[in-house]
Design a protein around this motif. Structure first.
Motif, mmCIF file in Angstrom:
data_model
loop_
_atom_site.group_PDB
_atom_site.id
_atom_site.type_symbol
_atom_site.label_atom_id
_atom_site.label_comp_id
_atom_site.label_asym_id
_atom_site.label_seq_id
_atom_site.Cartn_x
_atom_site.Cartn_y
_atom_site.Cartn_z
ATOM 1 N N TYR A 140 0.863 -1.183 0.000
ATOM 2 C CA TYR A 140 0.000 0.000 0.000
ATOM 3 C C TYR A 140 0.897 1.229 0.000
ATOM 4 O O TYR A 140 1.822 1.335 0.815
ATOM 5 C CB TYR A 140 -0.917 0.003 1.225
ATOM 6 C CG TYR A 140 -1.854 1.179 1.259
ATOM 7 C CD1 TYR A 140 -3.036 1.159 0.534
ATOM 8 C CD2 TYR A 140 -1.552 2.319 2.003
ATOM 9 C CE1 TYR A 140 -3.908 2.249 0.547
ATOM 10 C CE2 TYR A 140 -2.419 3.405 2.022
ATOM 11 C CZ TYR A 140 -3.594 3.363 1.297
ATOM 12 O OH TYR A 140 -4.442 4.444 1.301
ATOM 13 N N LYS A 141 0.628 2.151 -0.899
ATOM 14 C CA LYS A 141 1.433 3.367 -1.021
ATOM 15 C C LYS A 141 0.607 4.587 -0.620
ATOM 16 O O LYS A 141 -0.532 4.740 -1.059
ATOM 17 C CB LYS A 141 1.941 3.532 -2.451
ATOM 18 C CG LYS A 141 2.825 2.399 -2.933
ATOM 19 C CD LYS A 141 3.266 2.604 -4.373
ATOM 20 C CE LYS A 141 4.123 1.446 -4.869
ATOM 21 N NZ LYS A 141 4.563 1.636 -6.277
ATOM 22 N N TYR A 142 1.203 5.423 0.206
ATOM 23 C CA TYR A 142 0.564 6.688 0.579
ATOM 24 C C TYR A 142 1.642 7.752 0.688
ATOM 25 O O TYR A 142 2.517 7.668 1.550
ATOM 26 C CB TYR A 142 -0.191 6.560 1.909
ATOM 27 C CG TYR A 142 -0.892 7.846 2.287
ATOM 28 C CD1 TYR A 142 -2.126 8.171 1.732
ATOM 29 C CD2 TYR A 142 -0.297 8.749 3.168
ATOM 30 C CE1 TYR A 142 -2.759 9.355 2.059
ATOM 31 C CE2 TYR A 142 -0.943 9.934 3.498
ATOM 32 C CZ TYR A 142 -2.170 10.234 2.935
ATOM 33 O OH TYR A 142 -2.789 11.416 3.246
ATOM 34 N N LYS A 143 1.566 8.721 -0.250
ATOM 35 C CA LYS A 143 2.557 9.797 -0.297
ATOM 36 C C LYS A 143 3.962 9.205 -0.327
ATOM 37 O O LYS A 143 4.279 8.437 -1.222
ATOM 38 C CB LYS A 143 2.340 10.759 0.866
ATOM 39 C CG LYS A 143 1.001 11.496 0.778
ATOM 40 C CD LYS A 143 0.842 12.543 1.857
ATOM 41 C CE LYS A 143 -0.475 13.294 1.688
ATOM 42 N NZ LYS A 143 -0.701 14.307 2.726
ATOM 43 N N ASN A 144 4.801 9.520 0.659
ATOM 44 C CA ASN A 144 6.178 9.006 0.642
ATOM 45 C C ASN A 144 6.351 7.773 1.523
ATOM 46 O O ASN A 144 7.466 7.401 1.863
ATOM 47 C CB ASN A 144 7.155 10.093 1.078
ATOM 48 C CG ASN A 144 6.924 10.546 2.512
ATOM 49 O OD1 ASN A 144 5.787 10.540 2.979
ATOM 50 N ND2 ASN A 144 7.982 10.935 3.200
ATOM 51 N N PHE A 145 5.239 7.104 1.860
ATOM 52 C CA PHE A 145 5.290 5.890 2.672
ATOM 53 C C PHE A 145 4.837 4.680 1.865
ATOM 54 O O PHE A 145 3.926 4.766 1.044
ATOM 55 C CB PHE A 145 4.395 6.012 3.903
ATOM 56 C CG PHE A 145 4.894 6.978 4.934
ATOM 57 C CD1 PHE A 145 5.897 6.615 5.822
ATOM 58 C CD2 PHE A 145 4.371 8.254 5.008
ATOM 59 C CE1 PHE A 145 6.361 7.502 6.763
ATOM 60 C CE2 PHE A 145 4.828 9.162 5.955
ATOM 61 C CZ PHE A 145 5.830 8.781 6.832
#
Length: 228
Positions: free
Chosen positions: A109-114
């Motif tokens: 799962y990708k969220y912004k820079n995480f």
């Protein structure tokens, strides 16, 4: 936006698995978790839940608990635990139509820079529980962690959520931690340990990874902030 975590909700859709048989600490644990959750988590936050979500045996029964979780604030990333017997294929889970839940299963799962990856894990090879039949399961879980981390390999900051502690019984990092190190994971959260098992909790920095135990009774049924 902040990232929180809590594992081992052990919700009971049927009403035949009261957790307070294990300890008075578990009395009204579902109510305590939900109240604490509502008081601190907003719709802009993400909550990591690495396993042991529901005592349900079938998906249709687990859906009762999953809908309760979906109604809570925040976007939830859910992984599989050793007691999640209701867990089905990725396609069946996604078809439930739970818009505020992502089932983490051989993906990331990708969220912004995480980037968030993970798997269930398994009991360590040096434990009394580990038998010859467990070798195949252990190796499969290692592969699933690799598959998940491959999905977020282009992300600078990586978090792994795993149900079983990624340590041997003697506290030494095991093969799961070696894979995390290979992919430059920043934070690893895990659960599974309860009651007397808390003596095996390991937290803090090891080989550049920050390990955090988020088993619900270890954190007093109160989701903890992992990152701002």
């Amino acid at each position: 936006m902040a990232i929180y975590g809590i594992a081992d909700l052990h919700l009971d859709p049927i009403g035949d698995k009261p957790m307070d048989v294990f300890s008075d600490k578990w009395i009204n644990h579902e109510e305590n978790i939900f109240n604490n959750w509502i008081n601190k988590i907003t719709d802009d936050d993400i909550v990591l839940i690495p396993g042991d979500i529901s005592w349900a045996l079938k998906l249709k029964d687990a859906l009762i608990d999953l809908k309760k979780i979906e109604k809570l604030p925040g976007y939830k990333i859910i992984g599989k635990g050793n007691h999640d017997y209701w867990w089905e294929t990725k396609s069946k889970l996604d078809k439930l139509g739970l818009e505020d839940i992502h089932f983490l299963y051989n993906d990331g799962y990708k969220y912004k820079n995480f980037g968030i990856a993970g798997t269930r894990g398994w009991c360590p090879k040096d434990s009394d529980e580990f038998k010859e039949k467990d070798i195949k399961i252990f190796d499969r879980e290692l592969n699933r962690l690799k598959l998940s981390l491959e999905k977020i390999k282009d992300i600078d900051r990586k978090i792994v959520m795993i149900h079983y502690p990624p340590f041997n019984s003697d506290g030494a990092p095991n093969e799961f931690t070696h894979i995390m190190k290979e992919y430059n994971v920043e934070i690893c959260v895990y659960g599974h340990l309860h009651a007397e098992g808390h003596k095996h909790v390991k937290e803090g920095m090891y080989n550049g990874i920050n390990y955090i135990c988020i088993a619900s009774d270890f954190i007093d049924f109160d989701p903890i902030k992992i990152l701002d």
